[in-house]
Design an enzyme around this catalytic site. Sequence first.
Site, mmCIF file in Angstrom:
data_model
loop_
_atom_site.group_PDB
_atom_site.id
_atom_site.type_symbol
_atom_site.label_atom_id
_atom_site.label_comp_id
_atom_site.label_asym_id
_atom_site.label_seq_id
_atom_site.Cartn_x
_atom_site.Cartn_y
_atom_site.Cartn_z
ATOM 1 N N GLU A 65 39.043 38.461 35.694
ATOM 2 C CA GLU A 65 40.177 38.369 34.771
ATOM 3 C C GLU A 65 40.638 36.929 34.571
ATOM 4 O O GLU A 65 41.820 36.616 34.683
ATOM 5 C CB GLU A 65 41.343 39.237 35.264
ATOM 6 N N ARG B 199 38.297 40.659 47.023
ATOM 7 C CA ARG B 199 38.506 41.792 46.117
ATOM 8 C C ARG B 199 37.268 42.134 45.294
ATOM 9 O O ARG B 199 36.588 41.258 44.748
ATOM 10 C CB ARG B 199 39.702 41.526 45.202
ATOM 11 N N ASP C 52 41.203 50.992 37.283
ATOM 12 C CA ASP C 52 42.401 50.215 37.621
ATOM 13 C C ASP C 52 43.615 51.114 37.854
ATOM 14 O O ASP C 52 44.456 51.225 36.972
ATOM 15 C CB ASP C 52 42.687 49.221 36.472
ATOM 16 N N GLU D 149 52.489 50.787 38.742
ATOM 17 C CA GLU D 149 52.148 50.053 37.520
ATOM 18 C C GLU D 149 51.828 50.966 36.329
ATOM 19 O O GLU D 149 52.427 50.833 35.267
ATOM 20 C CB GLU D 149 50.964 49.127 37.801
#
Length: 836
Positions: free
Chosen positions: A298, A331, A376, A404
């Site tokens: 990202e 990650r 996600d 989220e």
Amino acid sequence: MRLLTFFAVFGLALAETGLDGWLRYAPLPASISWPSVPKHIVVLNTTKTSPVYTAGQELQRGIQNILGQSCHFSSGKPDESIIVGTLDAYVSTYGNISQSVDLKDEGFWLSTENNIVQIVGQNERGALYGAFEYLSMLAQANFSSVAYASNPDAPIRWVNQWDNLDGSIERGYGGASIFFSNGTIVNNLTRVAEYARLLASVGINAVVINNVNANASILSPQNIDGLGRIADTMRPYGVQVGLSLYFASPTSGVQGQANLTTFDPLDPQVITWWGNVTDQIYERVPDLAGYLVKASSEGQPGPITYNRTLAQGANLFAKALQPHGGRVLFRAFVYNQLNESDWKADRANAAVDFFKPLDGEFDENVVVQIKYGPIDFQVREPASPLFANLFHTNAAIELEVTQEYLGQQTHLVYLPPLWNTVLDFDMRIDNKTSLVRDIIAGRTFNRSLGGYAAVVNVGTNQTWLGSHLSMANCYAYGRLAWNPTEDTTKIHEDWSRLTFGLDQNVVDTITHMALESWPAYENYSGNLGIQTLTDILYTHFGPNPQSQDNNGWGQWTRADHTTMGMDRTVSNGTGYSGTYPPEVAAMYENIESTPDNLLLWFHHVNYTQKLKSGKTVIQHFYDAHYAGAETAQTFAQQWQTLAGKIDRQRFDEQLYQLRYQAGHSIVWRDAIVNFYHNISGIADESGRVGNHPHRIEAESMTLNGYIPYAVSPPETASDYYAVVTNENSTTGSVSTTLHFPSGTYDIGVNFYDMYGGISQYEMLINNKTIASWTGDSENYLGHTPSIYLDGHSARRITFADIEVKEGDILEILGIPNGIEPAPLDYIVFLQKGVLD
Ligand code: GCU
């Protein structure tokens, strides 16, 4: 004095903000009687920074508050004492524990037999965990005689905070950072100590304090010192500090550090740079837990910038940490933008594509941190196949306590049942039982390290997360990381008792709501494995189903006029199903054996495809969204039955949120069903979709100072239009004659509560004011706000039991403020039992 007696009788604390979380140590009600508890505490360690010392303090404070009993510290004599210490200290003072005890790393032994309480930790931290367990029993009026050892399931039990140095928190909904402000560490670390206390009480052993989208300036000497202060504050609770790193830090001109021209992980200068910085950190924080690294993901720089592998990137930090005993949590959230016109492109394949070839190349102190699903943090995802593809690499699961994609703490969603769909999932590696929870604990492949990380994102809000009920997720996370086989209902009951008191009705009601909450949210936010149909490009909060497609993010639904879902089969699709071990791969490859709740994750089907229930996909979508929103209406009602049984502030704050959720669940429902109704052209068998006999559209009313406004996305407005005040109007009005039969109604008003203005509204019937309100939810709700009229700002407010006569004139006045033009969507008249 009389007031105090009143509260004492009803067992209500005077003012509770939520700050104490589940560690309130509330006095037991007078109606309960209990056996005597030892009055002496023997602490087998007097160093103030030791968790054993903290355990003694907690025991004294807890017993004082819960039982009203003073305990004195004494040394030596074990009779009628609470003894707390490490196993070594215990054995050297008293000799062996009478029973044989199997203590693993950080575990504890708790015995309350024979009027002696033994709290014996395998290490100092374990002793503190045992003390909290004992206090949790007392606070729940559990005086049973116990004698058992409890050991954590996995060594890594971390939380991640996505706090930025400027004090903001990425995906945080509970206020500003408790760690940072203005580019540095805050002076007052009181909240940090309180956070560490809460975390320690459920067995969490480390906190990574800064955002994975990291900033190099965390490594300045001043910030390293601040880090030291944080570590000093959390150390007495046995909670270690960890740091997220910015991969390109060597070239970032960090104040006080050398500046290089490269961040290539194989460059000797870079290796030395990280070695030096790591040594500096360990000088100030000798027990740093380690690093968390988001790299080549990202937009974050990483080893791939230099054509190095992710393993080479991870090992750079592993080697710097190794002499100090630190760990790298690296990650697995690495993926590239993709082109939707490529039928075989699939972001869900990315983690396995990147990491599987590197299995065995990571150093021993590296743990690959894998999100529970391959995309996600969606409302439902299959377990990430990466868990079943790393045999020679340590792995941890990444969960998200911060909601989220799941309502951002303004929707009630108790998450552990969702987490369990992954933790309990059987990968069938080599056709043998291989549960994800066993893999991450290191049992399946005999790995030395592994475990749990959760993005928590508490903030300065006194509720920590922005909602009292959401704290159950934080509590349960710790309990499950300690023991993933624990029953999530029982965990919630414990949490309710500790948080709201022992009244069985309170415990049952809140737990019942919690257990209904995730299924309800899934029902109204996107089902059958299509993912949370939220706006993935903006706030991740309200509905926006079309935002999933026609972009490179790869969270596609591939919805067109006749079909929807991702074809992830090997035979015809992206091949994703083939990344699981053969038995699981075969189950998902075949539409017949794919569970309905993941159908659209794995298969691209017609809207008319029949489910195992016999319904079509589209009818299931309609029905589930109606059912979910209906359940959400009951949460505020259930909560209201607890009036008087929960202290005022927490009761009122939660009621406000649950009422908000009731309204917003209808916004969700309508947006999603209208979107699929429009795109498919298939009618709802029950005739609900697009049919709103109880509504009056604002744009159809007589407008004065208001003009119609085409909302985007269109389905987030009833009939696609709202009204907003004219540019230069100070007050607008919408009015109409009512043609509903005379009677008593709950009147709902759907409007948009945008960020950047606080409009005022007044509702009149026959010129008499019957209600007024303001668009000020940004002051009460922590979700990401929106500056537009859309699915995030859309809201319903309901006024109960209003008498209406046929022919009455209804008028709403709106006073715009700031950028908010007092937007109105529709008014709905609901008689008992009607929901529209
Ligand atoms: C999600 C989230 C981002 C975050 C990212 C991550 O995409 O929306 O804010 O940075 O996950 O986990 O790294």
